[in-house]
Design an enzyme around this catalytic site. Structure first.
Site, short mmCIF file in Angstrom:
data_model
loop_
_atom_site.label_atom_id
_atom_site.label_comp_id
_atom_site.label_asym_id
_atom_site.label_seq_id
_atom_site.Cartn_x
_atom_site.Cartn_y
_atom_site.Cartn_z
N GLU A 42 0.83 -1.21 0.00
CA GLU A 42 0.00 0.00 0.00
C GLU A 42 0.87 1.26 0.00
O GLU A 42 0.52 2.26 -0.61
CB GLU A 42 -0.92 0.02 1.23
CG GLU A 42 -2.00 -1.02 1.21
CD GLU A 42 -2.85 -0.97 2.46
OE1 GLU A 42 -3.98 -0.46 2.36
OE2 GLU A 42 -2.37 -1.41 3.52
N TYR A 88 -13.47 27.44 1.18
CA TYR A 88 -13.36 25.98 1.19
C TYR A 88 -12.40 25.44 0.12
O TYR A 88 -12.01 24.29 0.18
CB TYR A 88 -14.73 25.32 1.08
CG TYR A 88 -15.64 25.87 0.02
CD1 TYR A 88 -15.53 25.51 -1.31
CD2 TYR A 88 -16.65 26.77 0.37
CE1 TYR A 88 -16.38 26.03 -2.27
CE2 TYR A 88 -17.50 27.29 -0.59
CZ TYR A 88 -17.35 26.92 -1.91
OH TYR A 88 -18.19 27.42 -2.85
N ILE A 110 -4.90 4.79 8.38
CA ILE A 110 -5.75 5.85 7.86
C ILE A 110 -6.34 6.67 9.00
O ILE A 110 -6.71 7.83 8.79
CB ILE A 110 -6.85 5.33 6.90
CG1 ILE A 110 -7.76 4.31 7.58
CG2 ILE A 110 -6.22 4.76 5.64
CD1 ILE A 110 -8.96 3.89 6.72
N GLU A 111 -6.37 6.12 10.19
CA GLU A 111 -6.78 6.90 11.36
C GLU A 111 -5.86 8.10 11.57
O GLU A 111 -6.31 9.20 11.89
CB GLU A 111 -6.79 6.03 12.62
CG GLU A 111 -7.86 4.95 12.64
CD GLU A 111 -7.49 3.65 11.97
OE1 GLU A 111 -8.16 2.64 12.21
OE2 GLU A 111 -6.50 3.62 11.18
N LYS A 164 -11.36 4.43 2.31
CA LYS A 164 -10.47 3.62 1.48
C LYS A 164 -11.41 2.73 0.66
O LYS A 164 -11.92 1.73 1.16
CB LYS A 164 -9.55 2.79 2.37
CG LYS A 164 -8.47 2.05 1.63
CD LYS A 164 -7.71 1.10 2.54
CE LYS A 164 -6.69 1.81 3.38
NZ LYS A 164 -5.75 0.85 4.03
#
Length: 118
Positions: A21, A53, A72-73, A98
């Protein structure tokens, strides 16, 4: 509190627990909910009275493209902390997905959903 919803930010990155990954990479999707007082912008029609934004979108894309985390946290947390540095943002909700997690016989998505306050 008022809310700005930004959905469907999509970017390629190299975050993941598995070595492949971090080498091959994968797509990530991010939705943001920005907590900001929009009262003044709603009457003035002036961009200086709101949070631009476009900056939030650019921050998300930059983090995903350059981050080298195992989890990913962690990526979601870094995105949230970056967004909170923007002018007028009081709260942010980050939904980081993901879409093609490398899990055998699993066709679903993995999503981290966090809310942080300034």
């Amino acid at each position: 509190m008022d809310w700005i919803y930004i959905t469907g930010i999509r970017c390629y990155g190299y975050v993941g627990y598995l070595p492949e990954e971090q080498v091959l990479g994968q797509w990530f999707e991010v939705d943001l909910i920005l907590g900001v007082d929009l009262t003044r912008a709603g009457t003035s029609d002036n961009i200086q009275d709101t949070s631009d934004y476009r900056q939030a979108i650019a921050m998300v894309k930059a983090q995903i493209a350059t981050a080298k985390f195992a989890l990913i946290e962690r990526l979601a947390e870094v995105i949230a902390q970056d967004i909170l540095t923007l002018d007028k943002i009081q709260q942010v909700r980050v939904r980081l997905t993901k879409p093609t997690a490398p899990i055998p016989d699993f066709g679903g998505k993995i999503t981290i959903d966090i809310t942080r306050y300034s």
